[in-house]
Design a protein around this motif. Structure first.
Motif, mmCIF file in Angstrom:
data_model
loop_
_atom_site.group_PDB
_atom_site.id
_atom_site.type_symbol
_atom_site.label_atom_id
_atom_site.label_comp_id
_atom_site.label_asym_id
_atom_site.label_seq_id
_atom_site.Cartn_x
_atom_site.Cartn_y
_atom_site.Cartn_z
ATOM 1 N N GLY A 81 0.866 -1.162 0.142
ATOM 2 C CA GLY A 81 0.074 -0.003 0.051
ATOM 3 C C GLY A 81 0.869 1.100 -0.137
ATOM 4 O O GLY A 81 1.944 1.304 0.832
ATOM 5 N N THR A 82 0.617 2.061 -0.923
ATOM 6 C CA THR A 82 1.410 3.571 -0.946
ATOM 7 C C THR A 82 0.349 4.588 -0.622
ATOM 8 O O THR A 82 -0.581 4.690 -1.140
ATOM 9 N N PHE A 83 0.989 5.511 0.062
ATOM 10 C CA PHE A 83 0.243 6.921 0.514
ATOM 11 C C PHE A 83 1.229 7.967 0.156
ATOM 12 O O PHE A 83 2.248 8.092 0.299
ATOM 13 N N ILE A 84 0.599 8.804 -0.695
ATOM 14 C CA ILE A 84 1.376 9.819 -1.603
ATOM 15 C C ILE A 84 0.667 11.054 -1.065
ATOM 16 O O ILE A 84 -0.528 11.442 -1.139
ATOM 17 N N ASN A 85 1.582 11.860 -0.388
ATOM 18 C CA ASN A 85 1.174 13.201 -0.129
ATOM 19 C C ASN A 85 1.826 14.436 -0.554
ATOM 20 O O ASN A 85 2.740 14.871 -0.570
ATOM 21 N N PRO A 86 0.889 14.948 -1.577
ATOM 22 C CA PRO A 86 1.700 16.237 -2.336
ATOM 23 C C PRO A 86 1.782 17.330 -1.469
ATOM 24 O O PRO A 86 2.726 18.211 -1.976
ATOM 25 N N GLU A 87 1.346 17.468 -0.523
ATOM 26 C CA GLU A 87 1.331 18.779 0.489
ATOM 27 C C GLU A 87 2.710 18.717 1.107
ATOM 28 O O GLU A 87 3.337 19.663 1.059
ATOM 29 N N ASN A 88 3.200 17.582 1.341
ATOM 30 C CA ASN A 88 4.679 17.478 1.982
ATOM 31 C C ASN A 88 5.599 16.855 1.150
ATOM 32 O O ASN A 88 6.779 16.412 1.642
ATOM 33 N N GLN A 89 5.071 16.488 0.007
ATOM 34 C CA GLN A 89 5.987 15.904 -0.964
ATOM 35 C C GLN A 89 6.849 14.647 -0.481
ATOM 36 O O GLN A 89 7.785 14.437 -0.487
ATOM 37 N N THR A 90 5.699 13.749 0.137
ATOM 38 C CA THR A 90 6.340 12.462 0.649
ATOM 39 C C THR A 90 5.518 11.279 0.197
ATOM 40 O O THR A 90 4.522 11.298 -0.341
ATOM 41 N N VAL A 91 6.093 10.226 0.083
ATOM 42 C CA VAL A 91 5.617 8.788 -0.132
ATOM 43 C C VAL A 91 5.795 7.719 0.887
ATOM 44 O O VAL A 91 6.867 7.695 1.410
ATOM 45 N N GLU A 92 4.693 7.286 1.386
ATOM 46 C CA GLU A 92 4.871 6.313 2.470
ATOM 47 C C GLU A 92 4.258 4.881 1.701
ATOM 48 O O GLU A 92 3.427 4.849 1.301
ATOM 49 N N VAL A 93 5.307 4.091 2.104
ATOM 50 C CA VAL A 93 5.135 2.350 1.392
ATOM 51 C C VAL A 93 4.709 1.609 2.413
ATOM 52 O O VAL A 93 5.661 1.584 3.512
ATOM 53 N N TYR A 94 3.780 0.697 2.704
ATOM 54 C CA TYR A 94 3.457 0.261 3.782
ATOM 55 C C TYR A 94 3.456 -1.511 3.222
ATOM 56 O O TYR A 94 2.655 -1.733 2.123
ATOM 57 N N GLY A 148 3.261 -6.044 8.590
ATOM 58 C CA GLY A 148 4.170 -6.546 9.636
ATOM 59 C C GLY A 148 5.452 -5.789 9.546
ATOM 60 O O GLY A 148 6.329 -6.220 10.110
ATOM 61 N N GLN A 149 5.583 -4.709 8.790
ATOM 62 C CA GLN A 149 6.609 -4.043 8.507
ATOM 63 C C GLN A 149 6.241 -2.505 8.764
ATOM 64 O O GLN A 149 5.118 -2.176 8.484
ATOM 65 N N PRO A 150 7.227 -1.783 9.520
ATOM 66 C CA PRO A 150 7.019 -0.244 9.698
ATOM 67 C C PRO A 150 6.950 0.517 8.205
ATOM 68 O O PRO A 150 7.569 0.028 7.395
ATOM 69 N N PRO A 151 6.207 1.486 8.147
ATOM 70 C CA PRO A 151 6.156 2.140 6.784
ATOM 71 C C PRO A 151 7.328 2.919 6.384
ATOM 72 O O PRO A 151 8.257 3.185 7.332
ATOM 73 N N GLU A 152 7.898 2.829 5.159
ATOM 74 C CA GLU A 152 9.052 3.446 4.612
ATOM 75 C C GLU A 152 8.856 4.879 4.007
ATOM 76 O O GLU A 152 7.640 4.831 3.075
ATOM 77 N N THR A 153 9.249 5.824 4.380
ATOM 78 C CA THR A 153 9.073 7.269 4.001
ATOM 79 C C THR A 153 10.002 7.678 3.006
ATOM 80 O O THR A 153 11.339 7.786 3.196
ATOM 81 N N LEU A 154 9.413 8.086 1.824
ATOM 82 C CA LEU A 154 10.539 8.529 0.828
ATOM 83 C C LEU A 154 10.294 10.055 0.484
ATOM 84 O O LEU A 154 9.102 10.585 0.627
ATOM 85 N N ARG A 155 11.197 10.666 -0.160
ATOM 86 C CA ARG A 155 11.226 12.095 -0.223
ATOM 87 C C ARG A 155 11.781 12.415 -1.579
ATOM 88 O O ARG A 155 12.590 11.659 -2.114
#
Length: 183
Positions: A133-146, A149-156
């Motif tokens: 699952g991927t959450f993209i937030n254009p407001e703060n220009q981040t991408v979270e990958v879920y 059983g693993q913590p999310p990975e945050t990309l910039r």
């Protein structure tokens, strides 16, 4: 008082009566989805375009946008902003909702969205069998990958999104997802 939960058939009927409205069925309730913001839709389209441009020539599977509904095992009918299903799991496109859980689902935050609700939606899909699952937030220009059983990975910006457990060798630069500015 007896409460009657609505079904996917009820949603199909309502959708046919109101074709201009996007709806989801969540825990027996119909949720009318508002249009997304321009920027968030552009970001979702760009993600889907890059994914489809890579998967289609390889005949790996199907990429859809926010209007494609999934009839999920928990009786909900949900529509991620972008989704991917491997070809071997969905040989033909159904005319109505796909009775399958996507392998990849993406949510893009629009101005009216709640970050918590989008993250919860991603967690719901993961519980049902979505692999990423991927959450993209254009407001703060981040991408979270879920992943389950693993913590999310945050990309910039400066990072590259890869999904080696799902799509080996596919990649997209985070900075390429954002809406361009024209001079």
């Amino acid at each position: 008082m007896v409460s009657t939960a609505l079904t996917a058939k009820d949603l199909e009927k309502l959708q046919s009566e109101h074709p201009d409205l996007r709806m989801e069925l969540v825990e027996g309730d119909i949720i009318v989805m508002s249009p997304s913001g321009y920027e968030s839709d552009e970001v979702a389209f760009e993600f889907g375009r890059q994914l489809a441009n890579w998967t289609k020539p390889r005949k790996l599977g199907r990429v859809t946008g926010s209007s494609a509904g999934f009839d999920l095992p928990n009786a909900d009918v949900r529509s991620p902003d972008v989704s991917f299903v491997f070809a071997e799991r969905l040989r033909r496109s159904p005319r109505s909702f796909a009775a399958i859980v996507p392998d990849l689902m993406v949510e893009v935050k629009s101005p009216s969205d709640s970050v918590k609700k989008l993250r919860d939606k991603i967690q719901d899909f993961l519980k049902l069998g979505t692999r990423v699952g991927t959450f993209i937030n254009p407001e703060n220009q981040t991408v979270e990958v879920y992943r389950t059983g693993q913590p999310p990975e945050t990309l910039r910006d400066g990072d590259v999104l890869t999904l080696p457990d799902l799509l080996p060798s596919w990649e997209v630069k985070i900075s390429d997802l954002w809406s361009p500015e024209f001079d």
